[in-house]
Scaffold this motif. Structure first.
Motif, PDB file in Angstrom:
ATOM      1  N   PRO A  25       0.785  -1.238   0.000  1.00 52.25           N
ATOM      2  CA  PRO A  25       0.000   0.000   0.000  1.00 52.25           C
ATOM      3  C   PRO A  25       0.821   1.294   0.000  1.00 52.25           C
ATOM      4  O   PRO A  25       0.351   2.310  -0.493  1.00 52.25           O
ATOM      5  CB  PRO A  25      -0.831  -0.111   1.279  1.00 52.25           C
ATOM      6  N   TYR A  26       2.058   1.270   0.529  1.00 45.34           N
ATOM      7  CA  TYR A  26       2.824   2.505   0.661  1.00 45.34           C
ATOM      8  C   TYR A  26       4.190   2.498  -0.003  1.00 45.34           C
ATOM      9  O   TYR A  26       4.883   3.514   0.002  1.00 45.34           O
ATOM     10  CB  TYR A  26       2.988   2.870   2.144  1.00 45.34           C
ATOM     11  N   ILE A  27       4.602   1.368  -0.549  1.00 51.85           N
ATOM     12  CA  ILE A  27       5.886   1.318  -1.245  1.00 51.85           C
ATOM     13  C   ILE A  27       5.815   0.262  -2.348  1.00 51.85           C
ATOM     14  O   ILE A  27       5.197  -0.782  -2.184  1.00 51.85           O
ATOM     15  CB  ILE A  27       7.062   1.039  -0.281  1.00 51.85           C
ATOM     16  N   CYS A  28       6.431   0.587  -3.482  1.00 54.80           N
ATOM     17  CA  CYS A  28       6.512  -0.337  -4.618  1.00 54.80           C
ATOM     18  C   CYS A  28       7.970  -0.354  -5.060  1.00 54.80           C
ATOM     19  O   CYS A  28       8.622   0.689  -5.098  1.00 54.80           O
ATOM     20  CB  CYS A  28       5.637   0.135  -5.771  1.00 54.80           C
ATOM     21  N   VAL A  41       7.559   5.585  -3.117  1.00 58.09           N
ATOM     22  CA  VAL A  41       7.108   5.648  -1.727  1.00 58.09           C
ATOM     23  C   VAL A  41       5.917   6.595  -1.642  1.00 58.09           C
ATOM     24  O   VAL A  41       5.958   7.703  -2.175  1.00 58.09           O
ATOM     25  CB  VAL A  41       8.250   6.155  -0.805  1.00 58.09           C
ATOM     26  N   LYS A  42       4.857   6.154  -0.959  1.00 56.16           N
ATOM     27  CA  LYS A  42       3.661   6.985  -0.789  1.00 56.16           C
ATOM     28  C   LYS A  42       3.812   7.864   0.433  1.00 56.16           C
ATOM     29  O   LYS A  42       4.004   7.397   1.552  1.00 56.16           O
ATOM     30  CB  LYS A  42       2.422   6.091  -0.649  1.00 56.16           C
ATOM     31  N   LYS A  43       3.789   9.161   0.211  1.00 53.94           N
ATOM     32  CA  LYS A  43       3.717  10.146   1.294  1.00 53.94           C
ATOM     33  C   LYS A  43       2.437  10.920   1.002  1.00 53.94           C
ATOM     34  O   LYS A  43       1.399  10.285   0.848  1.00 53.94           O
ATOM     35  CB  LYS A  43       4.971  11.015   1.287  1.00 53.94           C
ATOM     36  N   GLU A  44       2.497  12.242   0.872  1.00 51.67           N
ATOM     37  CA  GLU A  44       1.305  12.967   0.426  1.00 51.67           C
ATOM     38  C   GLU A  44       1.041  12.686  -1.052  1.00 51.67           C
ATOM     39  O   GLU A  44      -0.082  12.692  -1.504  1.00 51.67           O
ATOM     40  CB  GLU A  44       1.436  14.475   0.692  1.00 51.67           C
ATOM     41  N   LYS A  45       2.108  12.386  -1.812  1.00 50.72           N
ATOM     42  CA  LYS A  45       2.040  11.933  -3.202  1.00 50.72           C
ATOM     43  C   LYS A  45       2.985  10.743  -3.333  1.00 50.72           C
ATOM     44  O   LYS A  45       3.677  10.380  -2.389  1.00 50.72           O
ATOM     45  CB  LYS A  45       2.488  13.050  -4.156  1.00 50.72           C
ATOM     46  N   LEU A 100      13.025  11.148  -8.954  1.00 53.42           N
ATOM     47  CA  LEU A 100      12.470  11.369 -10.283  1.00 53.42           C
ATOM     48  C   LEU A 100      11.277  12.312 -10.265  1.00 53.42           C
ATOM     49  O   LEU A 100      10.885  12.830 -11.304  1.00 53.42           O
ATOM     50  CB  LEU A 100      12.048  10.030 -10.903  1.00 53.42           C
ATOM     51  N   GLY A 101      10.705  12.518  -9.105  1.00 49.31           N
ATOM     52  CA  GLY A 101       9.571  13.428  -9.011  1.00 49.31           C
ATOM     53  C   GLY A 101       8.509  12.910  -8.068  1.00 49.31           C
ATOM     54  O   GLY A 101       8.620  11.822  -7.505  1.00 49.31           O
ATOM     55  N   ARG A 102       7.464  13.728  -7.931  1.00 47.98           N
ATOM     56  CA  ARG A 102       6.320  13.393  -7.083  1.00 47.98           C
ATOM     57  C   ARG A 102       5.096  13.318  -7.979  1.00 47.98           C
ATOM     58  O   ARG A 102       4.874  14.198  -8.801  1.00 47.98           O
ATOM     59  CB  ARG A 102       6.138  14.452  -6.010  1.00 47.98           C
ATOM     60  N   PHE A 103       4.308  12.274  -7.803  1.00 49.36           N
ATOM     61  CA  PHE A 103       3.201  12.002  -8.700  1.00 49.36           C
ATOM     62  C   PHE A 103       1.922  11.728  -7.922  1.00 49.36           C
ATOM     63  O   PHE A 103       1.940  11.029  -6.914  1.00 49.36           O
ATOM     64  CB  PHE A 103       3.527  10.789  -9.582  1.00 49.36           C
TER      65      PHE A 103
END
Length: 117
Positions: A26-29, A42-46, A65-68
């Motif tokens: 759910p929070y990391i791939c 990694v899932k934070k706010e994005k 690489l960025g926030r998505f």
């Protein structure tokens, strides 16, 4: 001086061991094969995407690489950043490794642990 070149042999691993696969929670791939870790998200706010092959400019961690907002877009960013590292290699004796010009292993298909395409 004679220069020999040869292709590294396929050592017969199953496709799941030789192609990079996404391992999702759910929070990391993480994108990895049997031997290497290519990148992670990694899932934070994005969703924060990282290239695990290159260091950041300060050489203190992975290259960001960025926030998505969307998980699939973050995965595509990782795959685009590291797809060159998974292309078949050709070694020339005495010349080291060089990349062959072939399509990305992700072209037309995404390999994912959950079986989604």
């Amino acid at each position: 001086m004679q220069l020999m070149s040869f292709r590294l042999p396929d050592i017969g691993h199953a496709a799941s061991e030789t192609l990079p696969l996404w391992q999702d929670s759910p929070y990391i791939c993480a994108l990895a094969d049997a031997e290497r870790h290519f990148g992670h998200i990694v899932k934070k706010e994005k969703w924060h995407a990282y290239d695990a092959i290159h260091s950041n400019p300060a050489a203190t961690g992975f290259r960001e690489l960025g926030r998505f907002a969307d998980l699939e877009t973050a995965k595509q960013a990782v795959q685009s950043a590291v797809s060159w590292a998974y292309s078949p290699k050709v070694m020339a004796a005495g010349a080291g490794m060089s990349h062959r010009s072939e399509s990305s292993p992700f072209d037309g298909r995404q390999t994912m642990a959950n079986g989604a395409a």
